[in-house]
Design an enzyme around this catalytic site. Structure first.
Site, PDB file in Angstrom:
ATOM      1  N   THR A 250      46.636  39.585  46.847  1.00 21.63           N
ATOM      2  CA  THR A 250      46.793  41.029  46.792  1.00 21.63           C
ATOM      3  C   THR A 250      45.455  41.751  46.907  1.00 21.63           C
ATOM      4  O   THR A 250      44.402  41.138  46.997  1.00 21.63           O
ATOM      5  CB  THR A 250      47.417  41.400  45.447  1.00 21.63           C
TER       6      THR A 250
ATOM      7  N   ARG B  95      34.345  39.146  45.333  1.00 14.39           N
ATOM      8  CA  ARG B  95      34.724  39.547  46.694  1.00 14.39           C
ATOM      9  C   ARG B  95      33.882  40.769  47.052  1.00 14.39           C
ATOM     10  O   ARG B  95      32.852  41.024  46.437  1.00 14.39           O
ATOM     11  CB  ARG B  95      36.228  39.847  46.790  1.00 14.39           C
TER      12      ARG B  95
ATOM     13  N   ARG C 122      47.337  33.902  38.712  1.00 11.24           N
ATOM     14  CA  ARG C 122      46.243  33.992  37.745  1.00 11.24           C
ATOM     15  C   ARG C 122      45.996  35.431  37.257  1.00 11.24           C
ATOM     16  O   ARG C 122      45.197  35.643  36.346  1.00 11.24           O
ATOM     17  CB  ARG C 122      44.962  33.424  38.369  1.00 11.24           C
TER      18      ARG C 122
ATOM     19  N   GLY D 191      44.803  37.696  42.964  1.00 14.03           N
ATOM     20  CA  GLY D 191      44.681  36.403  42.288  1.00 14.03           C
ATOM     21  C   GLY D 191      45.991  35.683  42.063  1.00 14.03           C
ATOM     22  O   GLY D 191      46.014  34.638  41.414  1.00 14.03           O
TER      23      GLY D 191
END
Length: 572
Positions: free
Chosen positions: A390, A563, A474, A471
């Protein structure tokens, strides 16, 4: 959630600024003051003038027009997965748009620069909250087609465009065409390929239609980081949406094209698509209220984990210690059981939200967690007798409206199916989550998934933190770990976001780096079978969050270096 008793008290009393929706009072022109002099009949002959009238009372002074209300905050801000998306949202805010306008602009922009993660072929979820109004959760994720058949590609009916339109209709001050302008420009004129996009192009080449993607694989080779990323076909599609609106996707030219060319999508299903609006799950954690994405997304899971951790006195445990890691991991192990058995689409089943977010009940469940061993889990049985990748962005405007939004096409590059400049999702694969009938495909049904936009409100109902992350499975763990450090240990948002993360699967603990020997040995002694470092840094997501401080009126964020995420603030 409490910021370690004293810290949360500080936050409630001060950190969060009164985010009162500021508006401009309408000013009407004042009526003339006083009366007109009466007309007098002419006398037949001149007569002496009458004595003068006593002077009239002076007219009341005309009141000054009211001044325009000052904004509640001294700043506004955007946190998103790429600097270009941040810039798109900030441009809208600087031009007078509100948080929803900016969030939609940033969402379209990030789908251009991160085509592997989100876009108009997918869906998402958002929470919108503002002082003095009830928070609203939006679910515009993909649904099963009207015939109830899941195609081999797992493509569901996309909801992203409908969701953006619904958000603008309900809260926006700008048109779809206006907020699409930055995304159109990025697609038409290009941006630099990020390191993550370049990496994903290399790793996914085996399952993408490389021959149809010369703009991504010039000469058959993937773009390198820093190379121009130009998407002319996507720009054409975005311009069509800007011109013809949401209907272009669900009833117009794009609907026709998708229905003809994409297995699993048909006109009737596109026309039947509807955005879900609801009250987001909410739970008290200390003195504050935590909001999470509505079912079938795991907002209640985040709240449950935080309440269990609070009951186990997480605020008194040293961050990063074996006890800290074990407490959060067991909170996840417990909450994951409820995801498996009780979470589903509330349009089809009853989801026991009151029980899942009840602090007293979660305190009782926390008592089952052994301090030096694993919580017992029976995968074949529900717990407690209950039935029934996402990209994230956070935006706050100067009037205090906050948007927490997570969008996705599910897997990296979704299904790999490319049409009209964008990739189609594979969201329906999420019906594999769980062990009960709570998450089973039916026509028009949404699956359980892991997108988790979240917010924290103060005791006056004002948004003080918006947060989310990519994630996958997670995500609840990522957000819990950041919120525990920020809320219970008084850490700055930057420090909480930068801290090393971990995630439990079965009895194996995945960590960003192996902890020091005493901590690692302690964890192994409690039953952790292995401590493993996963390969890619993006395994542990990329948190996009903003914090509002009401005493100063300031907005702050944190850059997650896992990121290309970024954030920015401006002043009204």
């Amino acid at each position: 959630m409490r910021r370690s008793a004293a810290a949360w008290t500080w936050l409630v009393g001060g950190l969060v600024a009164a985010i009162v929706l500021a508006g401009c009072s309408a000013v009407t022109a004042p009526e003339p003051v006083g009366e007109a002099a009466p007309s007098v009949e002419p006398a037949p002959a001149p007569e002496p003038a009458p004595p003068p009238e006593p002077p009239s009372e002076p007219a009341e002074p005309e009141p000054a027009p009211p001044e325009e209300s000052a904004p509640a905050l001294r700043a506004f801000g955007v946190s998103a997965g790429d600097a270009d998306a941040v810039a798109a949202g900030m441009a809208v805010l600087e031009d007078g748009g509100n948080a929803v306008d900016a969030a939609v602009a940033a969402a379209f922009a990030v789908s251009v620069v991160e085509p592997f993660a989100s876009g108009i072929g997918g869906g998402g979820a958002a929470i919108v909250a503002a002082p003095g109004t009830e928070p609203v959760a939006y679910d515009y994720r993909e649904v099963v087609s009207q015939d109830g058949v899941i195609p081999a590609t797992n493509i569901g009916i996309p909801g992203f465009v409908a969701g953006m339109g619904a958000l603008l209709d309900d809260h926006g001050t700008r048109t779809l065409g206006e907020v699409l302008a930055p995304a159109v420009d990025l697609a038409r004129h290009g941006t630099a390929t990020s390191a993550t996009v370049a990496s994903q192009l290399r790793s996914a080449a085996y399952r993408l239609p490389v021959g149809q993607l010369p703009h991504l694989y010039p000469g058959g080779a993937p773009l390198d980081a820093g190379a121009p990323l130009v998407q002319e076909e996507l720009a054409d599609t975005l311009e069509l949406l800007a011109r013809d609106g949401v209907d272009a996707f669900y009833r117009g030219a794009l609907a026709n094209r998708l229905a003809v060319n994409v297995d699993g999508i048909d006109r009737a299903s596109l026309e039947a698509y509807a955005v879900q609006r609801s009250r987001p799950p909410a739970g008290r954690v200390g003195d504050l209220e935590v909001l999470g994405a509505a079912p079938p997304l795991p907002g209640a899971t985040l709240i449950q984990m935080l309440q269990v951790a609070e009951a186990l006195d997480i605020g008194a445990i040293e961050p990063g210690s074996a006890d800290h890691i074990h407490t959060i991991s067991m909170a996840w192990r417990l909450a994951d059981q409820f995801v498996s058995w009780d979470l589903g689409d509330p349009a089809f089943i009853d989801v026991p939200l009151d029980e899942l977010t009840d602090p007293e009940r979660n305190t009782a469940l926390a008592a089952e967690v052994p301090p030096n061993g694993f919580l017992s889990v029976d995968p074949g049985q529900p717990r407690g007798g209950l039935t029934g990748n996402t990209t994230h962005l956070t935006v706050v405007d100067a009037d205090g409206m906050m948007v927490s939004m997570t969008n996705t096409i599910t897997n990296f590059w979704g299904s790999g199916r490319y049409e009209a400049g964008f990739f189609l999702n594979d969201q329906l694969r999420r019906f594999s989550i769980g062990r009960s009938a709570a998450n089973r495909p039916e026509p028009g049904r949404r699956s359980v998934s892991w997108a988790l936009p979240a917010m924290v409100l103060d005791d006056e109902g004002r948004p003080v933190l918006g947060i989310g992350s990519p994630g996958g499975r997670r995500i609840p763990n990522i957000l819990t770990q950041v919120l525990v450090r920020w809320g219970f240990h008084d850490q700055s948002l930057s420090d909480a976001v930068a801290a090393t993360r971990f995630h439990l699967e079965g009895t194996e603990l995945f960590v960003e780096e192996i902890p020091p020997a005493p901590i690692a040995d302690d964890l192994r002694g409690r039953g952790y079978s292995a401590l493993s470092v996963p390969g890619p840094p993006y395994y542990f997501g990329s948190v996009q969050a903003l914090v509002v401080d009401h005493d100063s009126g300031e907005v702050t964020g944190a850059r997650d270096t896992r990121r290309e995420g970024d954030w920015a603030v401006g002043t009204p």
